[in-house]
Design an enzyme around this catalytic site. Structure first.
Site, PDB file in Angstrom:
ATOM      1  N   GLU A  54       0.808  -1.223   0.000  1.00  0.00           N
ATOM      2  CA  GLU A  54       0.000   0.000   0.000  1.00  0.00           C
ATOM      3  C   GLU A  54       0.840   1.270   0.000  1.00  0.00           C
ATOM      4  O   GLU A  54       0.502   2.236  -0.679  1.00  0.00           O
ATOM      5  CB  GLU A  54      -0.960   0.016   1.199  1.00  0.00           C
ATOM      6  CG  GLU A  54      -2.135  -0.913   1.053  1.00  0.00           C
ATOM      7  CD  GLU A  54      -3.156  -0.459   0.006  1.00  0.00           C
ATOM      8  OE1 GLU A  54      -3.057   0.660  -0.533  1.00  0.00           O
ATOM      9  OE2 GLU A  54      -4.072  -1.249  -0.266  1.00  0.00           O
ATOM     10  N   ASN A  65      -7.882   9.264  -5.067  1.00  0.00           N
ATOM     11  CA  ASN A  65      -8.566   8.260  -5.878  1.00  0.00           C
ATOM     12  C   ASN A  65      -9.450   8.925  -6.926  1.00  0.00           C
ATOM     13  O   ASN A  65      -9.803  10.100  -6.803  1.00  0.00           O
ATOM     14  CB  ASN A  65      -9.413   7.354  -4.975  1.00  0.00           C
ATOM     15  CG  ASN A  65      -8.560   6.612  -3.985  1.00  0.00           C
ATOM     16  OD1 ASN A  65      -7.649   5.889  -4.338  1.00  0.00           O
ATOM     17  ND2 ASN A  65      -8.835   6.818  -2.696  1.00  0.00           N
ATOM     18  N   ASP A  67     -12.522   8.675  -7.433  1.00  0.00           N
ATOM     19  CA  ASP A  67     -13.833   9.113  -6.929  1.00  0.00           C
ATOM     20  C   ASP A  67     -13.748  10.371  -6.060  1.00  0.00           C
ATOM     21  O   ASP A  67     -14.753  10.826  -5.511  1.00  0.00           O
ATOM     22  CB  ASP A  67     -14.525   7.988  -6.162  1.00  0.00           C
ATOM     23  CG  ASP A  67     -13.817   7.600  -4.867  1.00  0.00           C
ATOM     24  OD1 ASP A  67     -12.751   8.175  -4.553  1.00  0.00           O
ATOM     25  OD2 ASP A  67     -14.334   6.706  -4.174  1.00  0.00           O
ATOM     26  N   SER A  69     -12.052  10.629  -3.238  1.00  0.00           N
ATOM     27  CA  SER A  69     -11.632  10.290  -1.881  1.00  0.00           C
ATOM     28  C   SER A  69     -10.108  10.181  -1.857  1.00  0.00           C
ATOM     29  O   SER A  69      -9.447  10.170  -2.901  1.00  0.00           O
ATOM     30  CB  SER A  69     -12.268   8.978  -1.424  1.00  0.00           C
ATOM     31  OG  SER A  69     -11.763   7.882  -2.177  1.00  0.00           O
ATOM     32  N   ASP A  71      -6.627   8.215   0.182  1.00  0.00           N
ATOM     33  CA  ASP A  71      -6.103   7.149   1.035  1.00  0.00           C
ATOM     34  C   ASP A  71      -4.948   7.735   1.839  1.00  0.00           C
ATOM     35  O   ASP A  71      -4.117   8.464   1.290  1.00  0.00           O
ATOM     36  CB  ASP A  71      -5.599   5.974   0.197  1.00  0.00           C
ATOM     37  CG  ASP A  71      -6.710   5.295  -0.581  1.00  0.00           C
ATOM     38  OD1 ASP A  71      -7.862   5.336  -0.136  1.00  0.00           O
ATOM     39  OD2 ASP A  71      -6.410   4.704  -1.637  1.00  0.00           O
ATOM     40  N   ASN A  78      -8.934   4.750   3.580  1.00  0.00           N
ATOM     41  CA  ASN A  78      -9.741   5.603   2.706  1.00  0.00           C
ATOM     42  C   ASN A  78     -10.638   6.567   3.465  1.00  0.00           C
ATOM     43  O   ASN A  78     -11.314   6.203   4.419  1.00  0.00           O
ATOM     44  CB  ASN A  78     -10.579   4.719   1.781  1.00  0.00           C
ATOM     45  CG  ASN A  78     -11.329   5.513   0.755  1.00  0.00           C
ATOM     46  OD1 ASN A  78     -12.477   5.871   0.965  1.00  0.00           O
ATOM     47  ND2 ASN A  78     -10.669   5.791  -0.361  1.00  0.00           N
TER      48      ASN A  78
END
Length: 148
Positions: A54, A65, A67, A69, A71, A78
């Site tokens: 990650e 991201n 969308d 959002s 991380d 998230n």
């Protein structure tokens, strides 16, 4: 005066973008101290693999991201579901500010990760863990690490 202001601004930007990498074995020791070994059936090797795939052990990593959002942190937690960053709608299931996931004190991150794996899907909530860690031999992640 302008030069001093410009130098201060550049110094702040460099500090903001500087990665904070934690040593693999130091992370293993901390996770062990926080009872993550065996938590919900996941080994320390699972957690180390997750942190590597990650964030490459980068505590301060932030990723946007598609969308909208974000991380955050070593486990790339998230903002849509788990924490609030005040930039997008969040369910804030872990009841914390996303910025708390970026500091050197990983206790908020660990508490939130425990919340995530305790729910439906466990570690499968992380696509990278499903793709790179699940159902694979992972014991090598602990090679050379002393927990005591």
């Amino acid at each position: 005066m302008r030069r001093a202001l410009l130098l201060s601004l550049v110094a702040c930007l460099v500090t903001i973008h500087q990665a904070e990498i934690i040593d693999r074995c130091a992370l293993a020791k901390l996770l062990h101290q926080e009872d993550m070994d065996g938590f919900e059936g996941y080994s320390l090797s699972d957690w180390l693999c997750l942190a590597f795939v990650e964030s490459n052990f980068n505590i301060s990593k932030v990723n946007e991201n598609a969308d909208g959002s974000f991380d955050y942190g070593i486990f790339q937690i998230n903002s849509h579901y788990w924490c609030t960053d005040h930039q997008s709608h969040s369910e804030n299931i872990c009841h914390l500010e996303c910025q708390e996931l970026l500091g050197p004190n990983l206790l908020s991150t660990i508490r939130c990760a425990k919340t995530i794996v305790s729910g439906t899907g466990g570690m499968k909530n992380w696509v990278a863990w499903r793709m790179h860690c699940s159902d694979r031999p992972l014991s090598y992640w602990m090679t050379g690490c002393r927990l005591g």
